[in-house]
Design an enzyme around this catalytic site. Sequence first.
Site, PDB file in Angstrom:
ATOM      1  N   HIS A  52      33.550  33.235  22.420  1.00 13.56           N
ATOM      2  CA  HIS A  52      34.548  34.295  22.385  1.00 13.56           C
ATOM      3  C   HIS A  52      35.907  33.688  22.029  1.00 13.56           C
ATOM      4  CE1 HIS A  52      36.159  32.891  26.231  1.00 13.56           C
ATOM      5  NE2 HIS A  52      34.925  32.861  26.692  1.00 13.56           N
TER       6      HIS A  52
HETATM    7  P1  TYD Z   1      33.194  34.013  30.469  1.00 15.89           P
HETATM    8  O1  TYD Z   1      34.662  33.903  30.294  1.00 15.89           O
HETATM    9  O2  TYD Z   1      32.424  34.788  29.440  1.00 15.89           O
HETATM   10  O3  TYD Z   1      32.542  32.570  30.628  1.00 15.89           O
HETATM   11  P2  TYD Z   1      32.378  31.364  29.593  1.00 15.89           P
HETATM   12  O4  TYD Z   1      33.436  31.509  28.557  1.00 15.89           O
HETATM   13  O5  TYD Z   1      32.537  30.138  30.429  1.00 15.89           O
HETATM   14  O6  TYD Z   1      31.018  31.419  29.013  1.00 15.89           O
HETATM   15  O7  TYD Z   1      32.917  34.621  31.908  1.00 15.89           O
HETATM   16  C1  TYD Z   1      31.614  34.698  32.472  1.00 15.89           C
HETATM   17  C2  TYD Z   1      31.619  35.811  33.517  1.00 15.89           C
HETATM   18  O8  TYD Z   1      32.521  35.488  34.587  1.00 15.89           O
HETATM   19  C3  TYD Z   1      32.065  37.160  32.968  1.00 15.89           C
HETATM   20  O9  TYD Z   1      31.255  38.160  33.571  1.00 15.89           O
HETATM   21  C4  TYD Z   1      33.483  37.309  33.445  1.00 15.89           C
HETATM   22  C5  TYD Z   1      33.523  36.506  34.721  1.00 15.89           C
HETATM   23  N1  TYD Z   1      34.831  35.856  34.951  1.00 15.89           N
HETATM   24  C6  TYD Z   1      35.630  36.294  36.002  1.00 15.89           C
HETATM   25  O10 TYD Z   1      35.274  37.225  36.756  1.00 15.89           O
HETATM   26  N2  TYD Z   1      36.832  35.683  36.210  1.00 15.89           N
HETATM   27  C7  TYD Z   1      37.267  34.651  35.425  1.00 15.89           C
HETATM   28  O11 TYD Z   1      38.383  34.111  35.643  1.00 15.89           O
HETATM   29  C8  TYD Z   1      36.424  34.213  34.340  1.00 15.89           C
HETATM   30  C9  TYD Z   1      36.844  33.089  33.440  1.00 15.89           C
HETATM   31  C10 TYD Z   1      35.214  34.853  34.146  1.00 15.89           C
END
Ligand code: TYD
Length: 135
Positions: A52
């Site tokens: 993303h």
């Molecule tokens: P995501 O940012 O997509 O993770 P990565 O980039 O590491 O693969 O987040 C994964 C899940 O965690 C998504 O459901 C959103 C949640 N999340 C939070 O609730 N708070 C946060 O600060 C972050 C970064 C993610």
Amino acid sequence: MNTIDNVNLIEIPKVHDERGILAVIEKEVIPFDIKRVYYLYDIPSDAYRGGHAHKGLRQFLIPLSGSFDVIVKDGNDEKKIMLNKPNKGLLIVSGIWRELENFSSGAVCLVLASDVYDETDYIRDYEEFRLLKSR
Ligand code: TYD
């Protein structure tokens, strides 16, 4: 507009003596005020994270333990950066697509972020990202 040239490793100052190393991040080290800290751990070696971009958020990634690869894309170019030194972090500015992969066993990724969690700041579709960058 930000490109992958704006994504750079930043060295974290450290204090080294016979008792080990102490690394310190004070306000001069990264170009934003930290509003949130989170970390990834217990990561399966075949995990793929990220996938993303952020519209406004800036992040600083630190491999506290182990190693992993970060692939960054700006819609035209891409580069892969291996993070494997706890005193070298990666500054990811806004408007950059990122993917994290190839996690070593025991890898821990600390993330310092310029803002609180906000799902509306995410761009999770690569085609949408490319379109936004080509405007
Ligand atoms: P995501 O940012 O997509 O993770 P990565 O980039 O590491 O693969 O987040 C994964 C899940 O965690 C998504 O459901 C959103 C949640 N999340 C939070 O609730 N708070 C946060 O600060 C972050 C970064 C993610």
